[in-house]
Design a protein around this motif. Structure first.
Motif, PDB file in Angstrom:
ATOM      1  N   VAL A 188       0.900  -1.212  -0.227  1.00  0.00           N
ATOM      2  CA  VAL A 188      -0.363   0.162   0.039  1.00  0.00           C
ATOM      3  C   VAL A 188       0.669   1.336   0.322  1.00  0.00           C
ATOM      4  O   VAL A 188       1.895   1.290   0.854  1.00  0.00           O
ATOM      5  CB  VAL A 188      -0.896  -0.066   1.454  1.00  0.00           C
ATOM      6  CG1 VAL A 188      -1.551   1.155   1.448  1.00  0.00           C
ATOM      7  CG2 VAL A 188      -1.909  -1.200   1.273  1.00  0.00           C
ATOM      8  N   VAL A 189       0.507   1.702  -1.160  1.00  0.00           N
ATOM      9  CA  VAL A 189       1.545   3.615  -1.367  1.00  0.00           C
ATOM     10  C   VAL A 189       0.713   4.536  -1.492  1.00  0.00           C
ATOM     11  O   VAL A 189       0.041   4.592  -0.760  1.00  0.00           O
ATOM     12  CB  VAL A 189       2.238   3.676  -2.454  1.00  0.00           C
ATOM     13  CG1 VAL A 189       3.111   1.845  -1.846  1.00  0.00           C
ATOM     14  CG2 VAL A 189       1.535   3.077  -3.374  1.00  0.00           C
ATOM     15  N   HIS A 190       1.274   6.015  -0.952  1.00  0.00           N
ATOM     16  CA  HIS A 190       1.167   6.854  -0.447  1.00  0.00           C
ATOM     17  C   HIS A 190       1.075   7.990  -1.389  1.00  0.00           C
ATOM     18  O   HIS A 190       2.324   8.680  -0.792  1.00  0.00           O
ATOM     19  CB  HIS A 190       0.693   7.056   0.844  1.00  0.00           C
ATOM     20  CG  HIS A 190      -0.208   8.946   1.070  1.00  0.00           C
ATOM     21  ND1 HIS A 190      -0.596   9.160   2.737  1.00  0.00           N
ATOM     22  CD2 HIS A 190      -0.613   9.375   0.747  1.00  0.00           C
ATOM     23  CE1 HIS A 190      -0.936  10.070   2.438  1.00  0.00           C
ATOM     24  NE2 HIS A 190      -1.185  10.136   1.109  1.00  0.00           N
ATOM     25  N   ILE A 191       0.975   8.288  -2.249  1.00  0.00           N
ATOM     26  CA  ILE A 191       2.155   9.190  -3.194  1.00  0.00           C
ATOM     27  C   ILE A 191       1.349  10.241  -3.715  1.00  0.00           C
ATOM     28  O   ILE A 191      -0.516   9.811  -4.156  1.00  0.00           O
ATOM     29  CB  ILE A 191       1.965   8.572  -5.124  1.00  0.00           C
ATOM     30  CG1 ILE A 191       2.939   6.758  -4.022  1.00  0.00           C
ATOM     31  CG2 ILE A 191       2.855   9.273  -5.520  1.00  0.00           C
ATOM     32  CD1 ILE A 191       2.772   5.871  -5.695  1.00  0.00           C
ATOM     33  N   PRO A 192       1.668  11.704  -3.430  1.00  0.00           N
ATOM     34  CA  PRO A 192       0.771  12.615  -3.989  1.00  0.00           C
ATOM     35  C   PRO A 192       1.406  12.619  -5.283  1.00  0.00           C
ATOM     36  O   PRO A 192       2.080  12.347  -6.518  1.00  0.00           O
ATOM     37  CB  PRO A 192       1.936  13.770  -3.135  1.00  0.00           C
ATOM     38  CG  PRO A 192       3.033  13.324  -2.854  1.00  0.00           C
ATOM     39  CD  PRO A 192       2.583  11.871  -2.947  1.00  0.00           C
ATOM     40  N   VAL A 193       0.176  13.828  -6.183  1.00  0.00           N
ATOM     41  CA  VAL A 193      -0.328  14.257  -7.477  1.00  0.00           C
ATOM     42  C   VAL A 193       1.098  15.188  -8.137  1.00  0.00           C
ATOM     43  O   VAL A 193       0.386  16.844  -7.646  1.00  0.00           O
ATOM     44  CB  VAL A 193      -1.595  14.468  -8.297  1.00  0.00           C
ATOM     45  CG1 VAL A 193      -1.472  14.739  -9.666  1.00  0.00           C
ATOM     46  CG2 VAL A 193      -2.133  12.373  -8.407  1.00  0.00           C
ATOM     47  N   GLY A 198      -2.295  17.844  -6.143  1.00  0.00           N
ATOM     48  CA  GLY A 198      -2.322  18.097  -4.694  1.00  0.00           C
ATOM     49  C   GLY A 198      -2.780  17.144  -3.870  1.00  0.00           C
ATOM     50  O   GLY A 198      -3.109  16.961  -3.284  1.00  0.00           O
ATOM     51  N   ASP A 199      -3.733  16.093  -4.906  1.00  0.00           N
ATOM     52  CA  ASP A 199      -4.559  15.504  -4.183  1.00  0.00           C
ATOM     53  C   ASP A 199      -3.119  13.841  -4.243  1.00  0.00           C
ATOM     54  O   ASP A 199      -1.796  14.178  -4.379  1.00  0.00           O
ATOM     55  CB  ASP A 199      -5.491  14.572  -6.041  1.00  0.00           C
ATOM     56  CG  ASP A 199      -6.454  14.726  -6.291  1.00  0.00           C
ATOM     57  OD1 ASP A 199      -6.441  15.684  -4.882  1.00  0.00           O
ATOM     58  OD2 ASP A 199      -6.966  14.693  -7.241  1.00  0.00           O
ATOM     59  N   ALA A 200      -3.816  13.218  -3.248  1.00  0.00           N
ATOM     60  CA  ALA A 200      -2.569  12.226  -3.158  1.00  0.00           C
ATOM     61  C   ALA A 200      -3.571  10.396  -2.843  1.00  0.00           C
ATOM     62  O   ALA A 200      -4.382  10.899  -2.622  1.00  0.00           O
ATOM     63  CB  ALA A 200      -2.189  12.373  -1.411  1.00  0.00           C
ATOM     64  N   LEU A 201      -2.355   9.652  -3.661  1.00  0.00           N
ATOM     65  CA  LEU A 201      -3.126   8.294  -3.918  1.00  0.00           C
ATOM     66  C   LEU A 201      -2.328   7.532  -2.929  1.00  0.00           C
ATOM     67  O   LEU A 201      -1.847   7.347  -2.448  1.00  0.00           O
ATOM     68  CB  LEU A 201      -3.117   8.179  -5.410  1.00  0.00           C
ATOM     69  CG  LEU A 201      -2.730   8.679  -6.677  1.00  0.00           C
ATOM     70  CD1 LEU A 201      -2.679   7.639  -7.696  1.00  0.00           C
ATOM     71  CD2 LEU A 201      -4.510   9.283  -7.045  1.00  0.00           C
ATOM     72  N   ILE A 202      -3.944   7.061  -2.294  1.00  0.00           N
ATOM     73  CA  ILE A 202      -3.812   5.702  -1.327  1.00  0.00           C
ATOM     74  C   ILE A 202      -4.336   4.066  -2.423  1.00  0.00           C
ATOM     75  O   ILE A 202      -5.167   4.510  -2.556  1.00  0.00           O
ATOM     76  CB  ILE A 202      -4.558   5.922  -0.185  1.00  0.00           C
ATOM     77  CG1 ILE A 202      -4.449   6.985   0.099  1.00  0.00           C
ATOM     78  CG2 ILE A 202      -4.057   4.397   0.463  1.00  0.00           C
ATOM     79  CD1 ILE A 202      -2.639   6.699   1.184  1.00  0.00           C
ATOM     80  N   ALA A 203      -3.482   3.646  -2.570  1.00  0.00           N
ATOM     81  CA  ALA A 203      -3.320   2.527  -3.889  1.00  0.00           C
ATOM     82  C   ALA A 203      -2.411   1.266  -3.272  1.00  0.00           C
ATOM     83  O   ALA A 203      -1.200   1.628  -2.052  1.00  0.00           O
ATOM     84  CB  ALA A 203      -2.270   3.188  -4.775  1.00  0.00           C
ATOM     85  N   VAL A 255      10.553   8.144  -0.112  1.00  0.00           N
ATOM     86  CA  VAL A 255      10.792   9.088  -0.077  1.00  0.00           C
ATOM     87  C   VAL A 255      10.998   9.786  -1.042  1.00  0.00           C
ATOM     88  O   VAL A 255      11.106   8.688  -2.001  1.00  0.00           O
ATOM     89  CB  VAL A 255      12.458   9.295   0.511  1.00  0.00           C
ATOM     90  CG1 VAL A 255      13.035  10.977   0.230  1.00  0.00           C
ATOM     91  CG2 VAL A 255      12.717   8.984   1.914  1.00  0.00           C
ATOM     92  N   PHE A 256      10.446  10.874  -2.176  1.00  0.00           N
ATOM     93  CA  PHE A 256      10.411  11.367  -3.221  1.00  0.00           C
ATOM     94  C   PHE A 256      10.958  12.316  -3.507  1.00  0.00           C
ATOM     95  O   PHE A 256      11.611  13.033  -2.540  1.00  0.00           O
ATOM     96  CB  PHE A 256       8.998  11.332  -3.151  1.00  0.00           C
ATOM     97  CG  PHE A 256       7.803  10.537  -3.237  1.00  0.00           C
ATOM     98  CD1 PHE A 256       7.644   9.642  -4.464  1.00  0.00           C
ATOM     99  CD2 PHE A 256       6.580  10.678  -1.534  1.00  0.00           C
ATOM    100  CE1 PHE A 256       6.357   8.514  -3.673  1.00  0.00           C
ATOM    101  CE2 PHE A 256       6.294   9.507  -1.565  1.00  0.00           C
ATOM    102  CZ  PHE A 256       6.031   8.422  -2.657  1.00  0.00           C
ATOM    103  N   GLU A 257      11.420  12.040  -4.625  1.00  0.00           N
ATOM    104  CA  GLU A 257      11.852  13.638  -5.174  1.00  0.00           C
ATOM    105  C   GLU A 257      11.079  13.540  -6.902  1.00  0.00           C
ATOM    106  O   GLU A 257      10.908  12.844  -7.899  1.00  0.00           O
ATOM    107  CB  GLU A 257      13.646  12.678  -5.522  1.00  0.00           C
ATOM    108  CG  GLU A 257      14.448  12.660  -4.618  1.00  0.00           C
ATOM    109  CD  GLU A 257      15.679  12.362  -4.822  1.00  0.00           C
ATOM    110  OE1 GLU A 257      15.916  12.267  -6.604  1.00  0.00           O
ATOM    111  OE2 GLU A 257      16.764  12.837  -4.106  1.00  0.00           O
ATOM    112  N   PRO A 258      11.517  15.050  -7.001  1.00  0.00           N
ATOM    113  CA  PRO A 258      10.392  15.358  -8.140  1.00  0.00           C
ATOM    114  C   PRO A 258      11.687  15.078  -9.609  1.00  0.00           C
ATOM    115  O   PRO A 258      12.758  14.361  -9.601  1.00  0.00           O
ATOM    116  CB  PRO A 258      10.748  16.704  -8.031  1.00  0.00           C
ATOM    117  CG  PRO A 258      11.237  17.042  -6.520  1.00  0.00           C
ATOM    118  CD  PRO A 258      11.863  16.669  -5.874  1.00  0.00           C
ATOM    119  N   LEU A 259      11.137  14.490 -10.396  1.00  0.00           N
ATOM    120  CA  LEU A 259      11.510  13.580 -11.788  1.00  0.00           C
ATOM    121  C   LEU A 259      12.044  14.943 -12.268  1.00  0.00           C
ATOM    122  O   LEU A 259      11.146  16.516 -12.170  1.00  0.00           O
ATOM    123  CB  LEU A 259      10.331  13.092 -12.453  1.00  0.00           C
ATOM    124  CG  LEU A 259       9.905  12.137 -12.055  1.00  0.00           C
ATOM    125  CD1 LEU A 259       9.070  11.477 -12.759  1.00  0.00           C
ATOM    126  CD2 LEU A 259      11.261  10.545 -12.001  1.00  0.00           C
TER     127      LEU A 259
END
Length: 413
Positions: free
Chosen positions: A318-323, A369-374, A402-406
């Motif tokens: 299960v991941v929590h990823i912002p858009v 600003g959305d965040a996906l729980i998937a 940890v996320f880094e912008p592409l």
């Protein structure tokens, strides 16, 4: 049965995956009217019982000092919750094996879900027999992914593209119901007849009860997924959402019981009403077990590090990823993206403006600003992050993503 896992981390990951497979198969047995799927749930219950017994023994042996007890108690609490989730699956499956009965309206509504689980037997001489899974590209062509394979009494849970299928293998899949007919054709199974709602006037209270129960099913599965995510991420806001869902499930169960009793006074077939009550109890208990898991987070109890690692190592993560703005998913609907096919993730919820939208439908459009729980396969986690505009780093630490912008790509034209 294949050799069991050798350590607690592997056992926890397998127990989580097995309990989720059991719930999926139990619901699938209902809406496909398949006693064989219900029997598979019973077979998995035996496997789960051995896993739970072994995990509890390992936990007890691992406590060598009183200071270790608090952390290990969190593991035992999660183990108990997973065991209860598996028991709920068995209760759902008994509706089929014991012929308790459910209304035809419910069967039709459940079978119309955007994602379902399915079981198919590989026939000798079929296109699946003696071929690698990768040869068929099931996720891309059918929107279905193989979760496990049963070969006689052996269970193959580490399924990959190089897995070669043989006649009499039983495949367990999850994905779009639109791919079932093509799957059955490849496996050499006869054409199926999908369930349909009966014609004629709708009994109002029964119709309401069916609608509530379908929503209870979705919310209970979301609650369990969010509970695992809360433990992996140690996220108190997700834990609070699980408690909110558990409260909603309690209220919905009360309303459903009232409507079922009201429907019983009208001239309807009472045989299906028992099944509604049976299912509502199981769905409500799934929410209870999700709440039991996040209780550890809410009370800020000591959490053994193995929980986050094990739950992150399972087949379904299960991941929590912002858009991010300008990313692949920005401005597109879930139906257009078809995330359940590539990278194979199901969106449990969307966090938007401080609130969650549970089990969003295909017409839901994503925005920055959305965040996906998937939830989905671990191997698809990096791809989903990229689609949302991020590169996943520090993968050696499974307790936190940890996320880094592409970096923007080269100009095209």
């Amino acid at each position: 049965m294949e050799d069991g896992p050798r350590n607690l981390r592997e056992m926890l990951a397998e127990a989580k995956d097995t309990s989720e497979l059991m719930v999926d198969l139990a619901y699938a047995a209902l809406y496909f009217g398949d006693p064989g799927m219900a029997d598979e749930v019973g077979a998995l219950e035996e496997r789960m019982s051995h896993l739970v017994q072994d995990m509890r023994a390992v936990c007890i042996l691992a406590v060598r000092h009183p200071r270790d007890a608090d952390g290990m108690s969190s593991v035992l609490q999660v183990v108990s919750a997973i065991e209860r989730i598996a028991n709920d699956a068995v209760d759902i499956a008994r509706i089929v094996t014991h012929r308790v009965g459910i209304p035809a309206e419910l069967v039709a509504d459940l079978s119309a879900a955007e994602e379902v689980s399915y079981r198919v037997l590989v026939s000798d001489g079929s296109l699946l027999a003696h071929r690698r899974l990768a040869d068929h590209e099931m996720p891309a062509k059918m929107g279905m992914r193989v979760m496990a394979v049963r070969r006689e009494r052996e269970w193959i849970t580490d399924v990959g593209g190089d897995t070669v299928l043989v006649p009499d293998d039983v495949l367990f899949l999850r994905g779009s119901p639109d791919g079932i007919d093509e799957l059955r054709s490849l496996a050499g199974s006869p054409v199926r007849m999908p369930p349909e709602a009966p014609d004629g006037p709708v009994v109002t209270d029964l119709d309401r009860a069916v609608d509530v129960l379908v929503e209870m099913k979705d919310l209970s599965e979301v609650a369990v997924g969010l509970a695992y995510s809360s433990l992996v991420l140690r996220d108190e806001s997700l834990a609070a959402e699980v408690r909110h869902l558990e409260d909603r499930l309690d209220e919905m169960k009360d309303r459903l019981e009232e409507w079922v009793l009201s429907a019983a006074r009208q001239h309807v077939d009472h045989s299906g009403l028992r099944g509604l009550l049976h299912l509502s109890q199981a769905a409500e208990d799934l929410g209870d077990q999700a709440q039991q898991m996040v209780w550890i987070i809410e009370r800020q109890e000591d959490i053994h590090p193995i929980l986050a690692v094990a739950l992150g190592d399972s087949d379904e993560v299960v991941v929590h990823i912002p858009v991010a703005e300008g990313c692949v998913v920005d401005g597109r609907t879930l139906a257009d993206l078809r995330l359940n096919i590539e990278p194979g993730f199901t969106v449990l919820a969307i966090r938007r403006g401080g609130q969650y939208r549970y089990r969003p439908r295909g017409e839901e459009r994503l925005a920055p600003g959305d965040a996906l729980i998937a939830s989905g396969p671990d191997e698809g986690r990096d791809r989903l992050a990229e689609m949302c505009g991020w590169r996943l780093v520090n993968r050696d630490d499974d307790t936190e993503m940890v996320f880094e912008p592409l970096e923007p790509g080269p100009p095209t034209g």
